[in-house]
Scaffold this motif. Structure first.
Motif, PDB file in Angstrom:
ATOM      1  N   ALA A 207       0.843  -1.198   0.000  1.00  0.00           N
ATOM      2  CA  ALA A 207       0.000   0.000   0.000  1.00  0.00           C
ATOM      3  C   ALA A 207       0.871   1.238   0.000  1.00  0.00           C
ATOM      4  O   ALA A 207       1.872   1.310   0.713  1.00  0.00           O
ATOM      5  N   THR A 257      -3.755   4.937  -2.015  1.00  0.00           N
ATOM      6  CA  THR A 257      -4.843   5.280  -1.091  1.00  0.00           C
ATOM      7  C   THR A 257      -4.989   6.793  -0.983  1.00  0.00           C
ATOM      8  O   THR A 257      -4.160   7.548  -1.467  1.00  0.00           O
ATOM      9  N   THR A 279      -5.010  -0.103   3.141  1.00  0.00           N
ATOM     10  CA  THR A 279      -3.728  -0.023   3.836  1.00  0.00           C
ATOM     11  C   THR A 279      -3.623  -1.132   4.868  1.00  0.00           C
ATOM     12  O   THR A 279      -2.589  -1.798   5.002  1.00  0.00           O
TER      13      THR A 279
END
Length: 435
Positions: A207, A257, A279
């Motif tokens: 992530a 993200t 995440t």
């Protein structure tokens, strides 16, 4: 339903906004208000004035103190602003008092961020999240449009049509909140199913986390050719985007993200859990920072991201610090960064500098999860071969021989027992299968 707010039309005159804030004693207004000014500009509002009060806590009734409120009235009127932006979270009562005192629309930090989110939500889930967060924010603030009817009620114990209409609106809003929560739950279950499939495939998941506008989306594009939007504005990425890259035959999934900011309101953290959950589900977090930022600002951004990661339960995940935009840093600055953040990676998503080293570092992080093995799968056990391919493990070599199919692959350690009957030699030994 809350529709996506359009971006300001090209050439259109932006709304004029006046900013006010309550800051601790000694705080630098220029530094503290820089972010809310950028938020305002992202939302299509031009900041044309500001007023700051230094005090330990905002006034419980009017946000700024009584004397400062009089000063705010005059400053706001003289500025010609069309709305007041409060750099903080205010209560419905504080908002009502400020609106009545200034006779203008008052927007706090949460509402400003929600407006930006509404502009940048494109997926079905992102739009539902925005609408839910806006409804939850506006429910305790629903008033005003029916005030002129509230006086029509009778005496003690009666309720006027204005109050009844307000209650109806609130009931409809609560019903809509319930519907949205159910839809988001259904989408969350679908996402969980996809996540479990990724985990079963043993594909490493990474992530990208970081302060908003540090170049995460540009880095995703550079690593994976994702071609996601990379406009230079806050919260450009709202919906999570997952793409893959390969390194030495191994596939890695990378998810971009939503960007973090200082003092991200808690209800927004909860409302946008879908984005942040990506995440949580990762096995490695690449914390991307802007290497060109001044030292003090860089420290504040790093601290803000670490705080949010801790809030969502991702603080225990392994993290690699990635110093992006290194092309904007001179040689002396690079040495200072290397000393301040030893072991961190210096990259430029724009020029490609450092990207091979970044891919290699990611691969190194996951290397211990796999073991190089040699397998000989008899032709009669073709189903076992299909299981091997279903794992998604890198196949370095495949050869059909008389006894079956010879495979040299990197197998997840937890799968070694499952394929133990087919191991023919230790990793690294030469293949001597007869033909």
């Amino acid at each position: 339903m809350t529709a996506r707010q359009p971006d300001p039309a090209p050439g259109a005159q932006p709304e004029r906004g006046f900013i006010t804030a309550v800051l601790p004693q000694g705080a630098d207004p220029d530094r503290e208000l820089a972010e809310v000014e950028e938020l305002a500009q992202t939302a299509g509002v031009e900041p044309i004035g500001r007023l700051v009060q230094h005090r330990a806590q905002p006034d419980r009734r009017s946000y700024v103190g009584k004397g400062k409120l009089e000063e705010l009235k005059h400053s706001f009127k003289d500025s010609g602003a069309e709305s007041l932006i409060v750099d903080g979270e205010i209560t419905p009562a504080q908002q009502r008092l400020l609106e009545d005192a200034l006779q203008t629309r008052v927007v706090d930090r949460t509402q400003l961020i929600l407006d930006i989110f509404a502009q940048h939500a494109f997926s079905a889930e992102g739009k539902l999240q925005v609408e839910l967060a806006q409804l939850q924010y506006n429910l305790p603030r629903m008033r005003g449009m029916w005030q002129h009817l509230e006086r029509l009620g009778g005496g003690l114990g009666t309720r006027g049509p204005g109050e009844s209409q307000l209650e109806t609106d609130r009931r409809l809003a609560r019903r809509r909140v319930t519907i949205l929560q159910r839809r988001l739950d259904a989408l969350r279950r679908q996402r969980d199913t996809r996540r479990r499939e990724r985990m079963r495939s043993d594909t490493p998941t990474v992530a990208l986390a970081g302060y908003t506008n540090v170049g995460k989306s540009t880095l995703l594009n550079a690593l994976t050719d994702a071609r996601v939007s990379v406009h230079d504005r806050l919260f450009e990425t709202l919906d999570p985007t997952t793409r893959a890259f390969e390194h030495e035959g191994r596939r890695y999934l990378v998810t971009d993200t939503v960007g973090f900011i200082r003092r991200l309101p808690h209800d927004l953290v909860e409302g946008f859990a879908a984005t942040l959950e990506e995440t949580l589900s990762a096995q490695l977090v690449l914390h991307v920072v802007d290497a060109s930022a001044p030292d003090e600002e860089l420290d504040r951004m790093i601290a803000a991201v670490e705080e949010v990661l801790g809030e969502i339960g991702a603080g225990e995940l392994p993290v690699e610090l990635v110093l992006n935009k290194i092309d904007q840093v001179d040689p002396l600055g690079r040495r200072r960064l290397a000393n301040r953040f030893p072991g961190s990676l210096e990259v430029s998503a724009l020029t490609g500098e450092g990207l091979p080293e970044l891919r290699a570092r990611v691969a190194e992080r996951f290397a211990e999860r796999f073991e190089l093995v040699r397998l000989l799968v008899p032709h009669a056990d073709g189903a076992k071969l299909a299981e091997l391919y279903a794992l998604g493990t890198p196949i370095d070599e495949r050869e059909d021989v008389e006894e079956g199919v010879f495979i040299r692959a990197r197998l997840p350690r937890r799968e070694l027992a499952r394929f133990a009957p087919y191991l023919v030699a230790e990793a690294g030994e030469p293949h001597r299968a007869s033909r």
